[in-house]
Each structure stands twice: as structure tokens, then as C-alpha cells.
Write a protein that holds these residues in place. Sequence first.
Motif, PDB file in Angstrom:
ATOM      1  N   ALA A 194      40.656  10.621 -36.885  1.00  0.00           N
ATOM      2  CA  ALA A 194      39.859  11.410 -37.818  1.00  0.00           C
ATOM      3  C   ALA A 194      40.482  12.800 -37.885  1.00  0.00           C
ATOM      4  CB  ALA A 194      38.422  11.512 -37.336  1.00  0.00           C
ATOM      5  N   ARG A 215      36.213  17.358 -43.305  1.00  0.00           N
ATOM      6  CA  ARG A 215      36.774  16.300 -42.480  1.00  0.00           C
ATOM      7  C   ARG A 215      36.883  15.029 -43.293  1.00  0.00           C
ATOM      8  NH1 ARG A 215      32.942  12.693 -40.113  1.00  0.00           N
ATOM      9  NH2 ARG A 215      30.776  13.327 -40.488  1.00  0.00           N
ATOM     10  N   ASN A 275      37.091  10.698 -42.872  1.00  0.00           N
ATOM     11  CA  ASN A 275      36.926   9.518 -42.032  1.00  0.00           C
ATOM     12  C   ASN A 275      38.161   8.639 -42.170  1.00  0.00           C
ATOM     13  OD1 ASN A 275      36.144   6.657 -41.494  1.00  0.00           O
ATOM     14  ND2 ASN A 275      34.219   7.623 -40.921  1.00  0.00           N
ATOM     15  N   TRP A 276      38.790   8.285 -41.045  1.00  0.00           N
ATOM     16  CA  TRP A 276      40.063   7.571 -41.129  1.00  0.00           C
ATOM     17  C   TRP A 276      39.872   6.117 -41.540  1.00  0.00           C
ATOM     18  CZ3 TRP A 276      41.194   3.295 -38.128  1.00  0.00           C
ATOM     19  CH2 TRP A 276      40.404   3.084 -36.987  1.00  0.00           C
ATOM     20  N   THR A 301      37.135   4.907 -43.691  1.00  0.00           N
ATOM     21  CA  THR A 301      36.636   4.789 -45.062  1.00  0.00           C
ATOM     22  C   THR A 301      37.323   5.741 -46.033  1.00  0.00           C
ATOM     23  OG1 THR A 301      34.919   6.449 -44.720  1.00  0.00           O
ATOM     24  CG2 THR A 301      34.382   4.167 -44.123  1.00  0.00           C
ATOM     25  N   ARG A 321      36.263   8.566 -46.542  1.00  0.00           N
ATOM     26  CA  ARG A 321      35.218   9.439 -47.076  1.00  0.00           C
ATOM     27  C   ARG A 321      35.393  10.848 -46.533  1.00  0.00           C
ATOM     28  NH1 ARG A 321      28.610   8.523 -46.677  1.00  0.00           N
ATOM     29  NH2 ARG A 321      28.041  10.478 -47.714  1.00  0.00           N
ATOM     30  N   THR A 322      35.133  11.814 -47.404  1.00  0.00           N
ATOM     31  CA  THR A 322      35.265  13.220 -47.021  1.00  0.00           C
ATOM     32  C   THR A 322      33.901  13.886 -46.919  1.00  0.00           C
ATOM     33  OG1 THR A 322      35.658  13.702 -49.365  1.00  0.00           O
ATOM     34  CG2 THR A 322      37.589  13.544 -47.937  1.00  0.00           C
ATOM     35  N   TYR A 323      33.843  14.888 -46.081  1.00  0.00           N
ATOM     36  CA  TYR A 323      32.631  15.663 -45.850  1.00  0.00           C
ATOM     37  C   TYR A 323      33.009  17.136 -45.901  1.00  0.00           C
ATOM     38  CZ  TYR A 323      31.194  11.163 -43.887  1.00  0.00           C
ATOM     39  OH  TYR A 323      30.920   9.836 -43.704  1.00  0.00           O
ATOM     40  N   SER A 337      37.777  10.334 -32.475  1.00  0.00           N
ATOM     41  CA  SER A 337      36.356  10.226 -32.781  1.00  0.00           C
ATOM     42  C   SER A 337      35.994  11.128 -33.955  1.00  0.00           C
ATOM     43  CB  SER A 337      35.535  10.637 -31.560  1.00  0.00           C
ATOM     44  OG  SER A 337      34.188  10.897 -31.906  1.00  0.00           O
ATOM     45  N   SER A 338      35.417  10.549 -34.990  1.00  0.00           N
ATOM     46  CA  SER A 338      34.947  11.355 -36.117  1.00  0.00           C
ATOM     47  C   SER A 338      33.871  12.331 -35.668  1.00  0.00           C
ATOM     48  CB  SER A 338      34.396  10.449 -37.213  1.00  0.00           C
ATOM     49  OG  SER A 338      35.409   9.690 -37.815  1.00  0.00           O
ATOM     50  N   ARG A 339      33.055  11.885 -34.714  1.00  0.00           N
ATOM     51  CA  ARG A 339      31.980  12.737 -34.229  1.00  0.00           C
ATOM     52  C   ARG A 339      32.541  13.995 -33.575  1.00  0.00           C
ATOM     53  NH1 ARG A 339      27.359   9.749 -30.967  1.00  0.00           N
ATOM     54  NH2 ARG A 339      27.305   8.736 -33.004  1.00  0.00           N
ATOM     55  N   ALA A 356      33.745  16.360 -36.254  1.00  0.00           N
ATOM     56  CA  ALA A 356      32.600  17.005 -36.901  1.00  0.00           C
ATOM     57  C   ALA A 356      32.011  18.104 -36.029  1.00  0.00           C
ATOM     58  CB  ALA A 356      31.533  15.965 -37.232  1.00  0.00           C
TER      59      ALA A 356
END
Length: 123
Positions: free
Chosen positions: A33, A50, A52-53, A55, A57-59, A101-103, A106
Motif C-alpha cells: 500500500a 493513499r 489500495n494495492w 483494488t 481505490r484511492t482515498y 498494510s493499508s491500515r 492510513a
Amino acid sequence: QVQLVESGGGLVQAGGSLRLSCAASGRTFSTYAMGWFRQAPGKEREFVARINWITGRTYYADSVKGRFTMSRDNAKKMVYLQMSSLKAEDTAVYYCTADGSSRSVAAGTSDYWGQGTQVTVSS
């Protein structure tokens, strides 16, 4: 291990655009991520964006939503932050970050960080 090197910062007038790049090393880049954070003088480091590696998807932070776009190119091991309609309050050192880890990305507790690139927006 992942090493990250940012580039593309500079001085721009308010309303202008910049594109930041982050070059990554490491065989498993595509499984990490990735994110961007920034730190302005006298302020704490804050989340910007950020991706997501899995999906893709961006945030985004509310302060940059609609103005910044994050993307990644796994083949080139690059991530980008396209910044438009820049404001004086976007002035900061921008950091690229990576983690399995995406978490963690974030939360800003990633294992890997670049050295940062300065973005200065003149009003």
C-alpha cells in the motif's frame, strides 16, 4: 525492504499545478500500500492520499479532495501525486510512504518513508 525517493517538488503560484513522483525499489512493490503525507513548518505530519494495492481505490484528505489525484504504475515501481488548484496552505514537505498494510499507511505508521520533497505555493 523498500526504498522510496520523491521528486517533482518546487515553487508554484497559487492556482498552479505540480506532479510529485515517488520511485520505489523492492521486488514486492506491487503488494505494498502506498501513500502521501505532508508536513508544514510548525505542524504535525498529516495524511494526504493513499492507494489500495489490491483494488487500486484511492482515498484523500478532505483538504485535497477534488484537487489532488494519486496514481501508481506497478511496472515502473512509481507512484504519483498530481496536484492542481494549489493553495498557499498546501505548502509543505511531501513524503511518500509504503507498507504491507493499508491500515498502517492510513495511520501514518508505515515502515518505509522517503526523504521528502518541498512544495511551496506562493499566494
